[in-house]
Design a protein around this motif. Structure first.
Motif, PDB file in Angstrom:
ATOM      1  N   PRO A 268       0.690  -1.422  -0.018  1.00 34.19           N
ATOM      2  CA  PRO A 268       0.113   0.153  -0.078  1.00 34.19           C
ATOM      3  C   PRO A 268       0.953   1.265   0.031  1.00 34.19           C
ATOM      4  O   PRO A 268       2.005   1.157   0.569  1.00 34.19           O
ATOM      5  N   THR A 269       0.168   2.198  -0.541  1.00 29.83           N
ATOM      6  CA  THR A 269       1.068   3.598  -0.413  1.00 29.83           C
ATOM      7  C   THR A 269       0.733   4.468   0.546  1.00 29.83           C
ATOM      8  O   THR A 269      -0.388   4.549   0.877  1.00 29.83           O
ATOM      9  N   PHE A 270       1.883   4.734   1.370  1.00 33.49           N
ATOM     10  CA  PHE A 270       1.648   5.555   2.499  1.00 33.49           C
ATOM     11  C   PHE A 270       2.345   6.931   2.359  1.00 33.49           C
ATOM     12  O   PHE A 270       3.440   7.120   1.689  1.00 33.49           O
ATOM     13  N   LEU A 271       2.017   7.788   3.131  1.00 29.94           N
ATOM     14  CA  LEU A 271       2.531   9.179   3.002  1.00 29.94           C
ATOM     15  C   LEU A 271       3.651   9.107   4.002  1.00 29.94           C
ATOM     16  O   LEU A 271       3.971   8.534   5.026  1.00 29.94           O
TER      17      LEU A 271
ATOM     18  N   TYR B  81      -7.503 -10.574  -1.405  1.00 28.54           N
ATOM     19  CA  TYR B  81      -8.476  -9.537  -1.000  1.00 28.54           C
ATOM     20  C   TYR B  81      -8.480  -8.491  -1.672  1.00 28.54           C
ATOM     21  O   TYR B  81      -7.433  -8.213  -2.451  1.00 28.54           O
ATOM     22  N   SER B  82      -9.832  -7.983  -2.003  1.00 25.56           N
ATOM     23  CA  SER B  82      -9.776  -6.722  -2.754  1.00 25.56           C
ATOM     24  C   SER B  82      -8.882  -5.729  -2.361  1.00 25.56           C
ATOM     25  O   SER B  82      -8.423  -4.585  -2.928  1.00 25.56           O
ATOM     26  N   GLU B  83      -8.938  -5.427  -0.742  1.00 26.84           N
ATOM     27  CA  GLU B  83      -8.139  -4.626  -0.403  1.00 26.84           C
ATOM     28  C   GLU B  83      -6.515  -4.396  -0.746  1.00 26.84           C
ATOM     29  O   GLU B  83      -6.068  -3.293  -0.755  1.00 26.84           O
ATOM     30  N   SER B  84      -6.055  -5.625  -1.157  1.00 36.05           N
ATOM     31  CA  SER B  84      -4.771  -5.780  -1.468  1.00 36.05           C
ATOM     32  C   SER B  84      -4.522  -5.872  -3.022  1.00 36.05           C
ATOM     33  O   SER B  84      -3.481  -6.067  -3.703  1.00 36.05           O
TER      34      SER B  84
END
Length: 734
Positions: free
Chosen positions: A369-372, A633-636
């Motif tokens: 996931p992309t994190f700030l 999972y769709s979240e990943s």
């Protein structure tokens, strides 16, 4: 040999090679027990009275058709079934009884049953042996077989094999054409449709009726009409597992040994076995994942065979009358009962089964996931700054769910196998550990002066407000000058904060900030990330002035009690700075006090939120944050792994828990909390002086937020300008 004396009399001579009877020919002595027909063989026996007793020799009697000029064909090699893509060879044997050599035309017709189309060379069709084309002429000689072969790759359809030789009976002239044409349909060549073991199947029980599901029959027949049976029929149909590394733990049902009175015996054996994923090179249950990983859409195929063969026997007896001449020349006859054993064979069978195991053991990496990783409002005039960084990652072992299937394709629990779910699912180790990480954040906010007495933030203006108003009003009440003595001269009221040297000017101010952090940890404990950030902000605070004070030793000093050296017109100005790490000032008095959780536990709060996970297949028991880092999972963005490959990961129940820790600390830095009176030096030169509070830049050098490098401070948190005009001596002189 009569009475089964073959072994005992093996070295005895029965008759000499090439010998002939004393009278006539051998054929004159053949007792015909079963006469031949046009198309079936007959059977006879020759009895020999030799030096070792009476022996006999069985004589086959050819069908009448074999005595004619005839061309015949028969399948010599014909697979009953084959798997798609498997090489198939069909062999035909052609015989001729013509005395002279003949040339005869032949033709192959090989078609797909599904659409009736002929197969072509593009499907691997080729011909060999005594005929290298699909049709042509073959040279035939008496008593010399010719073999013709057709080879092809098995298509996705049953295949019909048709072969003809001398189809029109013209070359050569032939009366009986019934044995000139062959047709495999409907018996062969059947398409073996592979049984697929899906991506999540560990093993599958199989129940296979053998002989393509047809009964297998063997029959015994009395060799002569005057014979009778003397025993039960005995024997066995033997079933052989030809692929024991594929067909595991096999059993054969409905195939007892033969021991019955009937002359015809039928068996319909059923083959039970277990197909195991590990036998295809993939054993995830024992952490032996197939390497290299195959394409998920290309299954691993194995073909296994089970063969059957066998025979039956049944004893019989019959009477033989033997006559000889007595001494007086009369016939002397005796009757003997003799016996033998008739036999019959089951049809040899070969069952072919194909299995395809689909393999998918997960992606080595999942797109993270992309994190700030940045600070918002990181300017030196911003009182509120938001920090975002990627939390440190934690590796976790995962499992997937796989199954053992029974004959009906439903999950079951094999003996001795541990299953962890109500549906008999087996928790299988995932090939790749996954790393949990999330968006961590912090908020650092300095409060501005709220303008209310209850506020913990009171800038200098409010601290000096009462004394400054008293000076403007020329009020001589000393109680009103609590923090400083401001000049009351009318001409000095144009300045914001006018003073005369020699009077006290007490440092003052109260500054509050909060630090709120959100981090993810494997413990519910207070985090060092939060503690160290709070301390870094505390230590970055500065209270500074360039006013000149006098200490108890009558020396001119700055706020930090550092001695100032005289110079013309006054003293060298060196600003004094207070900070948490060095809070002492004039006369070594503590002029800066930090109020935080150490002095008041209520200034700290913590909220712990479990980031729940479970290897339970109920998706609701796995937090959305986990779904971002697990496959399936769709979240990943890996939902396709579950949809297409039945692959979804779960965190093992035995793995450490994960928590979202939200911590908030409020800190107040109070200047001169005891309101200690500090006197300015009476010889301080006139001019403009400043008092300011500010925050230094913070180098973020520890923890995961160190990637943010620098948290900029606040250039001016609070500030006033003090004007020195005259000294206390002016007032004394007046």
């Amino acid at each position: 040999m009569y009475n089964n004396q073959n072994s005992a009399l093996a070295d005895k001579v029965v008759y000499d090679e090439n010998a002939t009877p004393k009278q006539g020919r051998w054929v004159d002595y053949v007792h015909v027990l079963q006469p031949p027909t046009e198309i079936s063989w007959g059977f006879g026996t020759v009895y020999i009275n030799s030096s070792i007793g009476i022996t006999y020799l069985d004589i086959p009697i050819a069908p009448f058709n074999m005595l004619k000029d005839d061309i015949s064909a028969q399948f010599e090699e014909l697979p009953v079934e084959a798997v798609r893509g498997e090489p198939v060879r069909v062999g035909v044997k052609v015989n001729s009884t013509f005395i002279e050599e003949v040339n005869s035309k032949y033709e192959w017709i090989i078609t797909r049953v599904s659409d009736g189309k002929r197969m072509t060379s593009s499907e691997g069709l080729k011909f060999s042996g005594h005929g290298t084309a699909g049709s042509g002429t073959v040279k035939l000689n008496r008593n010399q077989s010719r073999i013709l072969y057709a080879d092809f790759q098995m298509p996705d359809s049953e295949v019909r094999i048709q072969f003809s030789i001398n189809k029109d009976g013209k070359s050569p002239e032939e009366a009986d054409l019934s044995n000139n044409m062959l047709d495999s349909h409907p018996r062969a060549v059947k398409l073996v449709v592979p049984v697929g073991l899906e991506y999540d199947v560990l093993s599958k029980r199989e129940k296979l009726p053998l002989n393509q599901g047809a009964p297998n029959t063997a029959t015994v027949t009395l060799p002569r009409s005057d014979a009778w049976w003397t025993s039960n029929t005995t024997g066995a149909l033997k079933v052989t597992n030809n692929t024991p590394t594929l067909f595991r733990a096999h059993q054969v049902l409905d195939n007892p040994p033969v021991n019955e009175s009937s002359e015809t015996v039928t068996r319909s054996p059923i083959f039970l076995t277990t197909i195991k994923r590990e036998d295809f090179g993939d054993d995830p249950l024992n952490r032996k994942w197939m390497t290299p990983a195959p394409s998920p859409s290309a299954p691993i195929q194995r073909i296994g065979t089970v063969s059957q063969e066998g025979s039956i026997r049944k004893n019989y007896s019959y009477d033989v009358t033997i006559c000889s001449k007595g001494e007086d020349g009369s016939d002397v006859c005796t009757t003997e009962t003799r016996g033998g054993t008739a036999s019959g064979s089951f049809q040899n069978g070969l069952d072919t089964k194909a299995y395809e195991v689909y393999v998918y053991n997960g992606k080595e990496t999942i797109t993270k996931p992309t994190f700030l990783n940045k600070i918002v409002n990181n300017t030196r005039d911003s009182f509120k700054k938001d920090l975002y960084w990627e939390n440190e990652s934690y590796k976790y072992n995962v499992i997937r769910w796989m199954y053992h299937l029974n004959e009906e394709g439903k999950p079951y629990k094999p003996e001795g196998v541990k299953t962890d779910a109500a549906d008999h699912g087996v928790a299988v180790p995932g090939q790749y550990p996954r790393s949990f990480t999330q968006q961590a954040s912090a908020n650092v906010e300095w409060f501005k002066d709220q303008g209310t007495a209850s506020s913990q933030t009171e800038f200098m203006k409010r601290h000096y407000e009462m004394a400054r108003n008293a000076a403007k009003d020329r009020n001589n009440n000393k109680k009103l000058y609590d923090k400083a003595v401001f000049a009351s001269d009318r001409e000095l009221q144009k300045y914001a904060y006018p003073i005369k040297s020699g009077y006290y000017f007490n440092p003052a101010g109260s500054y509050t900030f909060t630090v709120k952090t959100v981090t993810f940890k494997q413990s519910e404990n207070d985090t060092a990330d939060h503690r160290d950030l709070v301390n870094a902000v505390i230590n970055a605070f500065r209270y500074e002035t360039n006013l000149v004070y006098i200490n108890s030793d009558k020396k001119a000093v700055n706020l930090q009690n550092h001695e100032l050296h005289p110079q013309r017109g006054g003293f060298k100005i060196v600003p004094g700075v207070l900070k948490a790490e060095d809070p002492r000032g004039v006369n070594n008095a503590v002029l800066l006090e930090v109020k935080d959780r150490k002095s008041d536990p209520s200034r700290y709060s913590k909220v712990v939120e479990p980031i729940y996970f479970s290897q339970n297949q109920d998706e609701s028991k796995t937090h959305a944050f986990w779904k971002k880092v697990l496959e399936g999972y769709s979240e990943s963005s890996t939902a396709g792994s579950h949809t297409f490959y039945k692959y979804r990961e779960y965190v093992k129940n035995t793995e450490p828990k994960m928590y979202k820790i939200t911590e908030t600390t409020e800190v107040t830095i109070q200047i001169n909390p005891e309101n200690i009176s500090l006197y300015t030096h009476a010889s301080m030169q006139n001019g403009k002086y400043y008092v300011k509070a500010w925050v230094e830049d913070i180098a973020l050098s520890t923890h995961e937020y160190s990637k943010l490098k620098t948290l900029n401070g606040i250039q001016v948190l609070d500030q006033i300008e003090v004007t020195v005009a005259g000294s206390m001596f002016d007032d004394l002189n007046n």
